[in-house]
Design an enzyme around this catalytic site. Sequence first.
Site, mmCIF file in Angstrom:
data_model
loop_
_atom_site.group_PDB
_atom_site.id
_atom_site.type_symbol
_atom_site.label_atom_id
_atom_site.label_comp_id
_atom_site.label_asym_id
_atom_site.label_seq_id
_atom_site.Cartn_x
_atom_site.Cartn_y
_atom_site.Cartn_z
ATOM 1 N N TYR A 40 -12.130 7.632 5.405
ATOM 2 C CA TYR A 40 -10.840 6.983 5.679
ATOM 3 C C TYR A 40 -10.058 7.833 6.691
ATOM 4 O O TYR A 40 -9.532 7.319 7.676
ATOM 5 C CB TYR A 40 -10.059 6.808 4.368
ATOM 6 C CG TYR A 40 -8.796 5.988 4.502
ATOM 7 C CD1 TYR A 40 -8.836 4.596 4.440
ATOM 8 C CD2 TYR A 40 -7.560 6.597 4.711
ATOM 9 C CE1 TYR A 40 -7.692 3.840 4.589
ATOM 10 C CE2 TYR A 40 -6.401 5.845 4.856
ATOM 11 C CZ TYR A 40 -6.471 4.469 4.784
ATOM 12 O OH TYR A 40 -5.324 3.717 4.934
ATOM 13 N N SER A 85 -4.142 -1.517 -5.429
ATOM 14 C CA SER A 85 -2.883 -0.799 -5.281
ATOM 15 C C SER A 85 -2.109 -0.597 -6.581
ATOM 16 O O SER A 85 -0.921 -0.913 -6.684
ATOM 17 C CB SER A 85 -1.985 -1.452 -4.221
ATOM 18 O OG SER A 85 -1.218 -0.430 -3.628
ATOM 19 N N SER A 86 -2.802 -0.045 -7.547
ATOM 20 C CA SER A 86 -2.081 0.398 -8.749
ATOM 21 C C SER A 86 -1.057 1.450 -8.341
ATOM 22 O O SER A 86 -0.009 1.591 -8.976
ATOM 23 C CB SER A 86 -3.046 0.967 -9.789
ATOM 24 O OG SER A 86 -3.605 2.188 -9.364
ATOM 25 N N SER A 87 -1.333 2.183 -7.247
ATOM 26 C CA SER A 87 -0.400 3.244 -6.839
ATOM 27 C C SER A 87 0.942 2.653 -6.393
ATOM 28 O O SER A 87 1.992 3.098 -6.848
ATOM 29 C CB SER A 87 -1.016 4.133 -5.763
ATOM 30 O OG SER A 87 -1.394 3.399 -4.641
ATOM 31 N N ASP A 107 1.338 -1.969 1.218
ATOM 32 C CA ASP A 107 1.237 -2.081 -0.240
ATOM 33 C C ASP A 107 2.600 -2.124 -0.907
ATOM 34 O O ASP A 107 2.896 -3.003 -1.717
ATOM 35 C CB ASP A 107 0.449 -0.896 -0.816
ATOM 36 C CG ASP A 107 -0.984 -0.885 -0.338
ATOM 37 O OD1 ASP A 107 -1.370 -1.824 0.384
ATOM 38 O OD2 ASP A 107 -1.706 0.067 -0.692
ATOM 39 N N GLY A 143 -8.602 -0.470 -5.343
ATOM 40 C CA GLY A 143 -8.140 -1.040 -4.082
ATOM 41 C C GLY A 143 -7.141 -2.169 -4.288
ATOM 42 O O GLY A 143 -6.826 -2.906 -3.350
ATOM 43 N N GLY A 201 -7.603 2.595 -8.926
ATOM 44 C CA GLY A 201 -8.508 3.053 -7.881
ATOM 45 C C GLY A 201 -9.464 1.988 -7.375
ATOM 46 O O GLY A 201 -10.440 2.301 -6.704
ATOM 47 N N GLU A 243 -7.023 -5.802 8.010
ATOM 48 C CA GLU A 243 -7.415 -4.541 7.365
ATOM 49 C C GLU A 243 -7.361 -3.381 8.351
ATOM 50 O O GLU A 243 -7.841 -3.508 9.477
ATOM 51 C CB GLU A 243 -8.842 -4.690 6.815
ATOM 52 C CG GLU A 243 -9.064 -3.965 5.526
ATOM 53 C CD GLU A 243 -8.215 -4.521 4.385
ATOM 54 O OE1 GLU A 243 -7.241 -3.836 4.005
ATOM 55 O OE2 GLU A 243 -8.529 -5.607 3.882
ATOM 56 N N HIS A 244 -6.789 -2.280 7.899
ATOM 57 C CA HIS A 244 -6.665 -1.068 8.716
ATOM 58 C C HIS A 244 -5.769 -1.285 9.932
ATOM 59 O O HIS A 244 -5.899 -0.583 10.927
ATOM 60 C CB HIS A 244 -8.051 -0.543 9.160
ATOM 61 C CG HIS A 244 -8.746 0.224 8.071
ATOM 62 N ND1 HIS A 244 -8.450 1.537 7.801
ATOM 63 C CD2 HIS A 244 -9.693 -0.142 7.194
ATOM 64 C CE1 HIS A 244 -9.214 1.941 6.792
ATOM 65 N NE2 HIS A 244 -9.965 0.936 6.405
#
Length: 390
Positions: free
Chosen positions: A221, A126-128, A172, A124, A122, A34-35
């Site tokens: 973030y 990753s719908s984006s 993603d 997390g 939204g 993560e990150h």
Amino acid sequence: MKLTDKAVQTAHEDHFGQPGKLFRAPARVNLIGEHTDYTGGLVMPMAIDFQTIAVISPREDKRLAFYSHNYGEETIFDLKSLERGRQGHWSDYPAGVAWSLWKEGIRFGGFNITLSGDVPLGAGLSSSASVEVAAAMAILSLSESTLPLAKLATLCRRAENEFVGAKSGIMDQFVVAGAVAHRAMMLDTRSLEFDLLPLPDDVRVVIANSMVRHAVATGEYGNRRDEVEAGQAVLQQECGVALLRDATLADLGACRDRMSPESFARCRHIITENERVLQARDALLESDMPRFGELMVKAHTSMRDDFAASCEEVDTLVEIALRQSGCIGARITGGGFGGCTVNIVKASEAEAFVSAVQREYAQATKIEADCFICEPADGALALAKKGGVA
Ligand code: ADP
Ligand code: MG
């Protein structure tokens, strides 16, 4: 409600009065790492069986029409206005993809596109990236081009970074496009080399949504990224590393006095997290799930203490999960400050796990957590190859 191809085809026909070609992209969850993806590090996501469907058909007038079935809303503009830039609207995601492809020299005429997804927005998951990759696959079909995985992911990421204006790494888009069913993907975000790793059949990946998204999330973030970049700059200067990815704990220790305590702790999270991803890969190759679970728990502790990116609700969700008999590992997943946890659970106990976690989380917080029992799914390219195109 489960999305069906037919329902989205029908929505497209009802809205635009013509049939279209259908493409799909899944969502994703990050198992560990993560990150780490904006300093060239290692991640281990997998695709999950939620998806965005894009149905596309050409139009003659050089206009681009984006219809989201989820929002029941259409945006339309001229192809020559692709530079219109960010509008702060959902259509920025698919319009950004069209912009990014065009900028790369990929040419297409006008089109109608319908987007419909069952990915929680939204949360997390990753719908984006799911909407970006589905749109990219659809638009590419109009120009009769295909792109290799790394290019496809890079162009979709550019849409999100430069058009939408969201700072995100490559993870993603890469996994949403390139995942393979039954496999987790360990991705080196610098070289874009990856390993596909088997998850044993007798475990399930359970995603639990804490249902909280702290208002600090977006600002924090950005702060974390600044703290990491400041620490990385010191390491570059003092130890000659190219990226934080190359630094060791010894390097970091040697630079401790030259950076803020925050930068030190954030960098320590990333250096140890990269190492945990490598160990997690070995654990999967050896089918050593208890070891994998231990690494997840350590990763959670590091996200909470060194990266300071957890929150009370998510910590509670992890603690509850780890008390359940079938639970092998649990941690926060995604950017932090709320969102989801990812849990590895014995398959035979997955349903009992979900009931117990929901009950105990509701008792502790008065919040009903959504939980999803998942297995690693195919990415958009594998789906298209297997006949995802209709
Ligand atoms: P996440 O990627 O974690 O779901 P983001 O904030 O990065 O959260 O992306 C969510 C945004 O993506 C939504 O607010 C919306 O703008 C866009 N999006 C996702 N799916 C769709 C869809 N089916 N139709 C339209 N926009 C979508
Ligand atoms: Mg996103």
